[in-house]
Motif scaffolding. Structure first.
Motif, PDB file in Angstrom:
ATOM      1  N   MET A 197       0.841  -1.193   0.000  1.00 15.77           N
ATOM      2  CA  MET A 197       0.000   0.000   0.000  1.00 15.77           C
ATOM      3  C   MET A 197       0.877   1.244   0.000  1.00 15.77           C
ATOM      4  O   MET A 197       1.785   1.376   0.823  1.00 15.77           O
ATOM      5  N   VAL A 198       0.605   2.138  -0.955  1.00 17.71           N
ATOM      6  CA  VAL A 198       1.274   3.434  -1.020  1.00 17.71           C
ATOM      7  C   VAL A 198       0.372   4.437  -0.318  1.00 17.71           C
ATOM      8  O   VAL A 198      -0.795   4.593  -0.698  1.00 17.71           O
ATOM      9  N   VAL A 199       0.886   5.084   0.718  1.00 16.76           N
ATOM     10  CA  VAL A 199       0.047   6.002   1.485  1.00 16.76           C
ATOM     11  C   VAL A 199       0.706   7.373   1.587  1.00 16.76           C
ATOM     12  O   VAL A 199       1.897   7.484   1.856  1.00 16.76           O
ATOM     13  N   GLY A 200      -0.100   8.408   1.340  1.00 20.85           N
ATOM     14  CA  GLY A 200       0.404   9.777   1.394  1.00 20.85           C
ATOM     15  C   GLY A 200      -0.740  10.745   1.576  1.00 20.85           C
ATOM     16  O   GLY A 200      -1.678  10.470   2.311  1.00 20.85           O
ATOM     17  N   GLY A 201      -0.682  11.867   0.858  1.00 21.40           N
ATOM     18  CA  GLY A 201      -1.720  12.876   0.963  1.00 21.40           C
ATOM     19  C   GLY A 201      -1.543  13.759   2.185  1.00 21.40           C
ATOM     20  O   GLY A 201      -0.550  13.672   2.916  1.00 21.40           O
ATOM     21  N   THR A 202      -2.525  14.629   2.420  1.00 21.42           N
ATOM     22  CA  THR A 202      -2.443  15.592   3.525  1.00 21.42           C
ATOM     23  C   THR A 202      -3.241  15.171   4.752  1.00 21.42           C
ATOM     24  O   THR A 202      -3.035  15.709   5.830  1.00 21.42           O
ATOM     25  N   LYS A 203      -4.171  14.224   4.579  1.00 21.47           N
ATOM     26  CA  LYS A 203      -5.027  13.824   5.705  1.00 21.47           C
ATOM     27  C   LYS A 203      -4.412  12.620   6.420  1.00 21.47           C
ATOM     28  O   LYS A 203      -4.780  11.469   6.173  1.00 21.47           O
ATOM     29  N   ALA A 204      -3.484  12.907   7.297  1.00 21.38           N
ATOM     30  CA  ALA A 204      -2.742  11.837   7.965  1.00 21.38           C
ATOM     31  C   ALA A 204      -3.646  10.950   8.808  1.00 21.38           C
ATOM     32  O   ALA A 204      -3.431   9.737   8.909  1.00 21.38           O
ATOM     33  N   THR A 205      -4.672  11.542   9.406  1.00 15.73           N
ATOM     34  CA  THR A 205      -5.570  10.768  10.271  1.00 15.73           C
ATOM     35  C   THR A 205      -6.194   9.610   9.511  1.00 15.73           C
ATOM     36  O   THR A 205      -6.257   8.480  10.013  1.00 15.73           O
ATOM     37  N   ASP A 206      -6.644   9.866   8.272  1.00 18.61           N
ATOM     38  CA  ASP A 206      -7.236   8.817   7.438  1.00 18.61           C
ATOM     39  C   ASP A 206      -6.232   7.713   7.161  1.00 18.61           C
ATOM     40  O   ASP A 206      -6.515   6.523   7.291  1.00 18.61           O
ATOM     41  N   VAL A 207      -5.037   8.128   6.754  1.00 17.27           N
ATOM     42  CA  VAL A 207      -4.003   7.179   6.367  1.00 17.27           C
ATOM     43  C   VAL A 207      -3.598   6.281   7.528  1.00 17.27           C
ATOM     44  O   VAL A 207      -3.462   5.064   7.387  1.00 17.27           O
ATOM     45  N   ASP A 215      -3.247  -3.902   9.153  1.00 14.41           N
ATOM     46  CA  ASP A 215      -1.918  -4.393   9.542  1.00 14.41           C
ATOM     47  C   ASP A 215      -1.717  -5.874   9.247  1.00 14.41           C
ATOM     48  O   ASP A 215      -0.597  -6.327   9.043  1.00 14.41           O
ATOM     49  N   GLU A 216      -2.809  -6.661   9.189  1.00 16.71           N
ATOM     50  CA  GLU A 216      -2.653  -8.090   8.915  1.00 16.71           C
ATOM     51  C   GLU A 216      -2.869  -8.424   7.437  1.00 16.71           C
ATOM     52  O   GLU A 216      -2.663  -9.550   7.012  1.00 16.71           O
ATOM     53  N   THR A 217      -3.298  -7.426   6.653  1.00 17.77           N
ATOM     54  CA  THR A 217      -3.623  -7.663   5.251  1.00 17.77           C
ATOM     55  C   THR A 217      -2.518  -7.188   4.318  1.00 17.77           C
ATOM     56  O   THR A 217      -2.243  -7.798   3.298  1.00 17.77           O
ATOM     57  N   VAL A 218      -1.880  -6.064   4.692  1.00 16.44           N
ATOM     58  CA  VAL A 218      -0.859  -5.445   3.847  1.00 16.44           C
ATOM     59  C   VAL A 218       0.530  -5.849   4.343  1.00 16.44           C
ATOM     60  O   VAL A 218       0.814  -5.788   5.539  1.00 16.44           O
ATOM     61  N   ASP A 219       1.378  -6.264   3.406  1.00  9.68           N
ATOM     62  CA  ASP A 219       2.726  -6.707   3.776  1.00  9.68           C
ATOM     63  C   ASP A 219       3.694  -5.558   3.959  1.00  9.68           C
ATOM     64  O   ASP A 219       4.630  -5.647   4.751  1.00  9.68           O
ATOM     65  N   ARG A 220       3.473  -4.474   3.207  1.00  5.67           N
ATOM     66  CA  ARG A 220       4.366  -3.315   3.393  1.00  5.67           C
ATOM     67  C   ARG A 220       3.670  -2.032   2.959  1.00  5.67           C
ATOM     68  O   ARG A 220       2.851  -2.020   2.035  1.00  5.67           O
ATOM     69  N   PHE A 221       4.023  -0.979   3.659  1.00  9.20           N
ATOM     70  CA  PHE A 221       3.487   0.352   3.391  1.00  9.20           C
ATOM     71  C   PHE A 221       4.630   1.243   2.914  1.00  9.20           C
ATOM     72  O   PHE A 221       5.698   1.278   3.541  1.00  9.20           O
ATOM     73  N   ASP A 269       8.847  -3.156  10.626  1.00  7.09           N
ATOM     74  CA  ASP A 269       9.491  -3.926   9.558  1.00  7.09           C
ATOM     75  C   ASP A 269       8.721  -3.853   8.254  1.00  7.09           C
ATOM     76  O   ASP A 269       9.269  -4.121   7.182  1.00  7.09           O
ATOM     77  N   ALA A 270       7.439  -3.483   8.328  1.00 11.60           N
ATOM     78  CA  ALA A 270       6.609  -3.419   7.126  1.00 11.60           C
ATOM     79  C   ALA A 270       6.499  -1.993   6.580  1.00 11.60           C
ATOM     80  O   ALA A 270       5.924  -1.789   5.513  1.00 11.60           O
ATOM     81  N   ILE A 271       7.023  -1.026   7.306  1.00  8.73           N
ATOM     82  CA  ILE A 271       6.852   0.378   6.933  1.00  8.73           C
ATOM     83  C   ILE A 271       8.137   0.929   6.327  1.00  8.73           C
ATOM     84  O   ILE A 271       9.197   0.895   6.948  1.00  8.73           O
ATOM     85  N   ARG A 272       8.034   1.410   5.071  1.00  9.55           N
ATOM     86  CA  ARG A 272       9.169   2.036   4.402  1.00  9.55           C
ATOM     87  C   ARG A 272       8.995   3.546   4.479  1.00  9.55           C
ATOM     88  O   ARG A 272       7.975   4.084   4.028  1.00  9.55           O
ATOM     89  N   GLY A 305      12.149  12.269  -2.384  1.00  9.96           N
ATOM     90  CA  GLY A 305      13.261  12.452  -3.312  1.00  9.96           C
ATOM     91  C   GLY A 305      13.483  11.269  -4.228  1.00  9.96           C
ATOM     92  O   GLY A 305      12.809  10.226  -4.128  1.00  9.96           O
ATOM     93  N   ALA A 306      14.469  11.419  -5.113  1.00 13.36           N
ATOM     94  CA  ALA A 306      14.763  10.395  -6.126  1.00 13.36           C
ATOM     95  C   ALA A 306      15.214   9.081  -5.502  1.00 13.36           C
ATOM     96  O   ALA A 306      14.865   7.999  -5.994  1.00 13.36           O
ATOM     97  N   ALA A 307      15.991   9.161  -4.405  1.00 14.42           N
ATOM     98  CA  ALA A 307      16.453   7.926  -3.761  1.00 14.42           C
ATOM     99  C   ALA A 307      15.285   7.148  -3.178  1.00 14.42           C
ATOM    100  O   ALA A 307      15.272   5.907  -3.199  1.00 14.42           O
ATOM    101  N   THR A 308      14.292   7.862  -2.663  1.00 15.32           N
ATOM    102  CA  THR A 308      13.106   7.198  -2.112  1.00 15.32           C
ATOM    103  C   THR A 308      12.325   6.491  -3.213  1.00 15.32           C
ATOM    104  O   THR A 308      11.892   5.340  -3.049  1.00 15.32           O
ATOM    105  N   VAL A 309      12.138   7.171  -4.348  1.00 14.49           N
ATOM    106  CA  VAL A 309      11.428   6.547  -5.474  1.00 14.49           C
ATOM    107  C   VAL A 309      12.178   5.287  -5.918  1.00 14.49           C
ATOM    108  O   VAL A 309      11.568   4.237  -6.160  1.00 14.49           O
ATOM    109  N   ALA A 310      13.489   5.376  -6.001  1.00 18.21           N
ATOM    110  CA  ALA A 310      14.294   4.210  -6.401  1.00 18.21           C
ATOM    111  C   ALA A 310      14.171   3.067  -5.397  1.00 18.21           C
ATOM    112  O   ALA A 310      14.221   1.887  -5.763  1.00 18.21           O
ATOM    113  N   ASP A 311      13.970   3.414  -4.129  1.00 24.94           N
ATOM    114  CA  ASP A 311      13.800   2.412  -3.077  1.00 24.94           C
ATOM    115  C   ASP A 311      12.410   1.775  -3.146  1.00 24.94           C
ATOM    116  O   ASP A 311      12.244   0.577  -2.896  1.00 24.94           O
TER     117      ASP A 311
END
Length: 407
Positions: A197-207, A215-221, A269-272, A305-311
């Motif tokens: 799951m890719v999570v972002g935006g401005t509404k942190a509460t939702d995310v 947490d048991e369905t998604v392997d990494r965020f 461990d699941a959060i990048r 940044g670019a390094a994050t996208v590459a990661d």
């Protein structure tokens, strides 16, 4: 699979009341064309081509806001997408509206005035209470069936969404059907490989709520946006707070600090997290800085940044399913679109089940020349998408399901 009836189940030759969500940006008093008109046109066209008499309801804005306006302009835009005339009446359930409804011939289409101009529409109340309003009790007897195509408003308990299914046989339109199936896939489908799951935006509460629920369905965020910065703050970096006139971080941190820290502690461990961030340099150009090199936050960070996208890209390319909620940067500004667009391009090139959710993020697909066909589903829903991801009930879906059991 949904347990509601769809327009495939609708008997022939009916007078049908259809709820759409045509809520649009208003510029100089005029509604702007967007993806919602195109999507809903499919349902409207199908009903009209089948010979039904089609009457449409929709809302625009809220009382007291600048975008609260008539739907006259919406009728013209919708007509272009449907390929048929769409009549308009500046009334919702008064004598003028009822006369226009009763005068419709087979295959004709009529749009009623903004539902939120009716006193009975907006206050949140139970379906039973909404079914007893003058709005529903006056309008329902003029119809044979009700169709809800407004998935993006399905989290609301408004009369046009939850009242009519108690008074009429009720069905789901094509948008309701496809949005429901795609957005509940994270809870209902089995995937062979990793779910990202890719999570972002401005509404942190939702995310954060989504991350906690899944947490048991998604392997990494993969994090970015305001939520990404707040998680970096929880990890001990001097970011994730307001600078200057900014008002995005401190209040959301105060509300969510405990939950952020517990999610990071339990699922670290699941959060990048982003390894670098982009900002506007002194010359007005995009500049980037490694997170580890930030001593204090002196400017607003507007993208990863670019390094994050590459990661993030390899994590996406080895996924069996990818769900997106929120942009990784301020993509509306081309200088700060690299994170959002880079991730979307990686998803588009990967043979995986993919859902891009939230109206804002899905706009990036159009803005930067990506093809919707490269994604399994591009959602036009915001709040309802969040509800689906977190497993919270959608009132307008529940009443459709209840109607199917009665029919």
């Amino acid at each position: 699979m949904p347990t509601f009836d769809t327009i495939d189940d609708l008997p022939a030759d009916k007078r049908v009341l259809v709820r759409l969500d045509l809520n649009s940006p208003i510029e100089d008093g005029e509604p702007q064309d967007n993806r919602r008109f195109e999507r809903h046109a499919e349902t409207v066209r199908e009903l009209a081509d089948a010979g039904h008499r089609v009457v449409l309801m929709a809302h625009q804005g809220r009382p007291g806001r600048d975008d609260f306006t008539s739907l006259a302009g919406h009728a013209e835009i919708l007509a272009d997408h449907v390929g048929r005339d769409v009549g308009f009446v500046a009334d919702t359930y008064g004598d003028e509206a009822l006369a226009a409804i009763d005068a419709l011939a087979a295959g004709e289409i009529l749009l009623l005035e903004n539902t939120r101009m009716c006193e009975d529409e907006l206050p949140e109340a139970s379906p039973e209470e909404k079914a007893e309003t003058a709005f529903v009790e006056t309008l329902a007897p003029h119809f044979d069936a009700y169709v809800n195509d407004a998935y993006s408003a399905a989290h609301r308990k408004h009369a046009s969404l939850v009242g009519f299914p108690l008074a009429l046989p009720a069905y789901a339109g094509r948008v309701m059907e496809t949005e429901y199936e795609a957005n509940t896939a994270i809870a209902t489908r089995e995937f062979d490989g990793p779910v990202t799951m890719v999570v972002g935006g401005t509404k942190a509460t939702d995310v954060i709520g989504v991350m906690d629920a899944l947490d048991e369905t998604v392997d990494r965020f993969l994090l970015g946006g305001v939520a990404g910065e707040l998680f970096l703050r929880a990890a001990g970096h001097p970011v994730g707070h307001d600078v200057g006139e900014m008002d995005l971080f401190d209040e959301q941190w105060k509300k969510n600090q405990e939950l952020i820290e517990s999610v990071l502690d339990e699922r670290g461990d699941a959060i990048r997290l982003a390894s670098d961030l982009a900002y506007e340099g002194d010359d007005g150009e995009r500049a980037e800085v490694a997170v580890g090199d930030i001593d204090e936050k002196a400017t607003g960070y507007l993208d990863v940044g670019a390094a994050t996208v590459a990661d993030y890209e390899p994590a996406i390319r080895e996924s069996d399913a990818v769900f997106v909620k929120g942009a990784l940067g301020v993509f509306e500004d081309e200088r700060f679109a690299d994170g959002t667009v880079g991730v979307l391009e990686a998803i588009a090139e990967t043979d995986c089940f993919s859902v891009v959710g939230g109206g804002d993020t899905s706009r990036a697909i159009e803005m930067y020349g990506l093809s919707e066909e490269d994604f399994s589903h591009v959602s036009i829903a915001g709040g309802a998408y969040i509800r689906a991801l977190t497993g919270e009930p959608l009132p307008a879906v529940e009443v459709l399901e209840a109607a199917a059991k009665r029919q």
